[in-house]
Design an enzyme around this catalytic site. Structure first.
Site, PDB file in Angstrom:
ATOM      1  N   ALA A  66      -2.866 -35.195   4.004  1.00 32.92           N
ATOM      2  CA  ALA A  66      -3.645 -35.548   2.809  1.00 32.92           C
ATOM      3  C   ALA A  66      -3.777 -37.063   2.767  1.00 32.92           C
ATOM      4  CB  ALA A  66      -2.929 -35.040   1.575  1.00 32.92           C
ATOM      5  N   GLY A 108      -0.875 -32.202   5.314  1.00 31.97           N
ATOM      6  CA  GLY A 108      -2.044 -31.382   4.969  1.00 31.97           C
ATOM      7  C   GLY A 108      -2.830 -30.951   6.188  1.00 31.97           C
ATOM      8  N   GLU A 111      -1.031 -28.054   7.422  1.00 32.80           N
ATOM      9  CA  GLU A 111      -1.222 -26.985   6.428  1.00 32.80           C
ATOM     10  C   GLU A 111      -2.614 -26.367   6.562  1.00 32.80           C
ATOM     11  OE1 GLU A 111       0.145 -29.637   3.230  1.00 32.80           O
ATOM     12  OE2 GLU A 111       1.404 -27.969   2.593  1.00 32.80           O
ATOM     13  N   GLU A 131       6.255 -34.761   4.531  1.00 32.72           N
ATOM     14  CA  GLU A 131       6.140 -35.116   3.111  1.00 32.72           C
ATOM     15  C   GLU A 131       7.442 -35.635   2.505  1.00 32.72           C
ATOM     16  OE1 GLU A 131       4.656 -32.604   4.536  1.00 32.72           O
ATOM     17  OE2 GLU A 131       2.600 -32.437   3.796  1.00 32.72           O
TER      18      GLU A 131
HETATM   19  N1  COA Z   1      -3.598 -40.914   4.418  1.00 33.85           N
HETATM   20  C1  COA Z   1      -4.337 -42.056   4.356  1.00 33.85           C
HETATM   21  N2  COA Z   1      -4.571 -42.851   5.405  1.00 33.85           N
HETATM   22  C2  COA Z   1      -4.016 -42.495   6.579  1.00 33.85           C
HETATM   23  C3  COA Z   1      -3.217 -41.333   6.723  1.00 33.85           C
HETATM   24  C4  COA Z   1      -3.028 -40.533   5.574  1.00 33.85           C
HETATM   25  N3  COA Z   1      -2.322 -39.388   5.613  1.00 33.85           N
HETATM   26  N4  COA Z   1      -2.791 -41.255   8.009  1.00 33.85           N
HETATM   27  C5  COA Z   1      -3.317 -42.323   8.656  1.00 33.85           C
HETATM   28  N5  COA Z   1      -4.048 -43.065   7.792  1.00 33.85           N
HETATM   29  C6  COA Z   1      -4.789 -44.308   8.080  1.00 33.85           C
HETATM   30  C7  COA Z   1      -3.864 -45.512   8.193  1.00 33.85           C
HETATM   31  O1  COA Z   1      -3.588 -46.038   6.906  1.00 33.85           O
HETATM   32  C8  COA Z   1      -4.685 -46.443   9.035  1.00 33.85           C
HETATM   33  O2  COA Z   1      -5.696 -47.026   8.227  1.00 33.85           O
HETATM   34  P1  COA Z   1      -6.038 -48.610   8.356  1.00 33.85           P
HETATM   35  O3  COA Z   1      -6.483 -48.766   9.793  1.00 33.85           O
HETATM   36  O4  COA Z   1      -7.138 -48.804   7.370  1.00 33.85           O
HETATM   37  O5  COA Z   1      -4.770 -49.330   8.064  1.00 33.85           O
HETATM   38  C9  COA Z   1      -5.393 -45.505  10.006  1.00 33.85           C
HETATM   39  O6  COA Z   1      -5.396 -44.219   9.380  1.00 33.85           O
HETATM   40  C10 COA Z   1      -4.683 -45.381  11.355  1.00 33.85           C
HETATM   41  O7  COA Z   1      -3.343 -44.994  11.141  1.00 33.85           O
HETATM   42  P2  COA Z   1      -2.060 -45.771  11.756  1.00 33.85           P
HETATM   43  O8  COA Z   1      -0.875 -45.478  10.902  1.00 33.85           O
HETATM   44  O9  COA Z   1      -2.408 -47.215  11.985  1.00 33.85           O
HETATM   45  O10 COA Z   1      -1.932 -45.044  13.182  1.00 33.85           O
HETATM   46  P3  COA Z   1      -0.608 -44.852  14.075  1.00 33.85           P
HETATM   47  O11 COA Z   1      -1.069 -44.340  15.372  1.00 33.85           O
HETATM   48  O12 COA Z   1       0.213 -46.089  14.042  1.00 33.85           O
HETATM   49  O13 COA Z   1       0.256 -43.698  13.334  1.00 33.85           O
HETATM   50  C11 COA Z   1       0.577 -41.579  12.244  1.00 33.85           C
HETATM   51  C12 COA Z   1      -0.236 -42.392  13.270  1.00 33.85           C
HETATM   52  C13 COA Z   1      -0.146 -40.248  12.070  1.00 33.85           C
HETATM   53  C14 COA Z   1       1.986 -41.343  12.774  1.00 33.85           C
HETATM   54  C15 COA Z   1       0.628 -42.364  10.897  1.00 33.85           C
HETATM   55  O14 COA Z   1      -0.688 -42.753  10.530  1.00 33.85           O
HETATM   56  C16 COA Z   1       1.211 -41.597   9.738  1.00 33.85           C
HETATM   57  O15 COA Z   1       2.425 -41.412   9.659  1.00 33.85           O
HETATM   58  N6  COA Z   1       0.338 -41.112   8.804  1.00 33.85           N
HETATM   59  C17 COA Z   1       0.786 -40.433   7.608  1.00 33.85           C
HETATM   60  C18 COA Z   1       1.160 -38.995   7.944  1.00 33.85           C
HETATM   61  C19 COA Z   1       1.693 -38.280   6.717  1.00 33.85           C
HETATM   62  O16 COA Z   1       2.722 -38.636   6.149  1.00 33.85           O
HETATM   63  N7  COA Z   1       0.971 -37.225   6.294  1.00 33.85           N
HETATM   64  C20 COA Z   1       1.360 -36.419   5.199  1.00 33.85           C
HETATM   65  C21 COA Z   1       0.649 -36.842   3.976  1.00 33.85           C
HETATM   66  S1  COA Z   1       1.042 -35.765   2.635  1.00 33.85           S
END
Ligand code: COA
Length: 256
Positions: A66, A108, A111, A131
């Site tokens: 999400a 999400g 999910e 989460e």
């Molecule tokens: N919501 C909003 N933005 C998100 C996102 C999310 N769930 N996941 C990634 N993004 C965005 C980042 O903020 C970043 O944006 P920016 O370039 O404007 O700063 C872009 O997507 C790229 O992500 P980044 O974190 O730089 O890539 P990465 O390769 O270093 O890491 C992940 C990848 C997936 C491990 C990491 O993005 C992450 O942990 N995301 C959240 C996952 C999560 O907790 N999901 C559950 C949500 S309920």
């Protein structure tokens, strides 16, 4: 309708919906959820669409969960509404889909994948429900669907640790059915989709209903199966399927 966050294309009865926010790793914001709901409703009503493949654009992610930026300052009531609205609007609605998982499917994203009927992952995919690392729990059905697919112990561990698992681990757990290379993902998935749509769509819908009944509280799945089985006898697909068998030819199902 013009979509801004997804791309929907249909070829030979196979509708491919691509979530298209690669810069945000296809994170599910509310606009994307709305567009997915509209696209799935249309697919459901369109008699020419026999199957939907859901995927994410970009090399890296199916869906990274999400969109955290949309709910970071929500209060308790808003949090409840977010989960209920998403579940009812989209996650519970997805009934007729198969799905490739490409890259990260976190929160999400996983999910959404788990709401579909089965999953195919590329070998670079990583899956998890992170989460609790954000101070929240999965809210789009993850606590319910993950144990159904991988068993309670593994689900507890995945959710409590917030760890990601690899595509091969996911296959071993039963979370995905197949693992392919990234290049082969869509062609492999399309091949399975084309195999499925040679069968009776009426019977497949009945089978999905009966299988899903197994996971519903207070519903006797065996009774649902008896009922759906009986209903099949009133369909033209059944007449065609049985006649084709007796006449030693391939069935051409009318889909009703
Ligand atoms: N919501 C909003 N933005 C998100 C996102 C999310 N769930 N996941 C990634 N993004 C965005 C980042 O903020 C970043 O944006 P920016 O370039 O404007 O700063 C872009 O997507 C790229 O992500 P980044 O974190 O730089 O890539 P990465 O390769 O270093 O890491 C992940 C990848 C997936 C491990 C990491 O993005 C992450 O942990 N995301 C959240 C996952 C999560 O907790 N999901 C559950 C949500 S309920």
């Amino acid at each position: 309708m013009q979509y801004t966050n997804i791309i929907s294309t249909t070829v030979n009865g196979v509708n491919t919906i691509l979530i298209n926010r690669p810069k945000k790793l296809n994170a599910l914001n509310s606009d994307t959820i709305n567009e997915l709901q509209i696209a799935m409703s249309r697919a459901n009503e369109d008699k020419d669409i026999k199957i939907v493949i859901l995927s994410g654009s970009g090399e890296k992610a199916f869906v990274a969960g999400a969109d955290i930026s949309e709910f970071a300052d929500f209060d308790v009531e808003e949090g409840k509404y977010l989960a209920a609205d998403g579940q009812h609007k989209l996650f519970d609605f997805i009934e007729t889909l198969s799905i490739p998982v490409n890259g990260f499917a976190l929160g999400g994203g996983l999910e959404l994948a788990m709401a579909c009927h089965f999953r195919i992952a590329s070998d670079n995919a990583k899956m998890g429900l992170p989460e609790v690392s954000l101070g929240v729990i999965p809210g789009y059905g993850g606590t319910q669907r993950l144990p159904q697919l991988v068993g309670k112990g593994r689900a507890m561990e995945m959710i409590m640790t917030a760890n990601m698992i690899t595509a091969n681990e996911a296959r071993e757990y039963g979370l995905v059915n197949y693992v392919t290379t990234q290049e082969d993902l869509l062609s492999f998935t399309t091949k399975i989709a084309l195999r499925i749509i040679t069968n009776s769509s009426v019977a497949i819908t009945a089978a999905i209903k009966a299988i899903n009944a197994n996971f519903m509280d207070g519903i006797n799945g065996f009774n649902i199966e008896i009922n759906e089985f009986g209903n099949c006898f009133g369909t033209n697909d059944f007449k065609e399927g049985t006649q084709a068998f007796l006449q030693k030819r391939k069935a051409k199902f009318p889909g009703n």
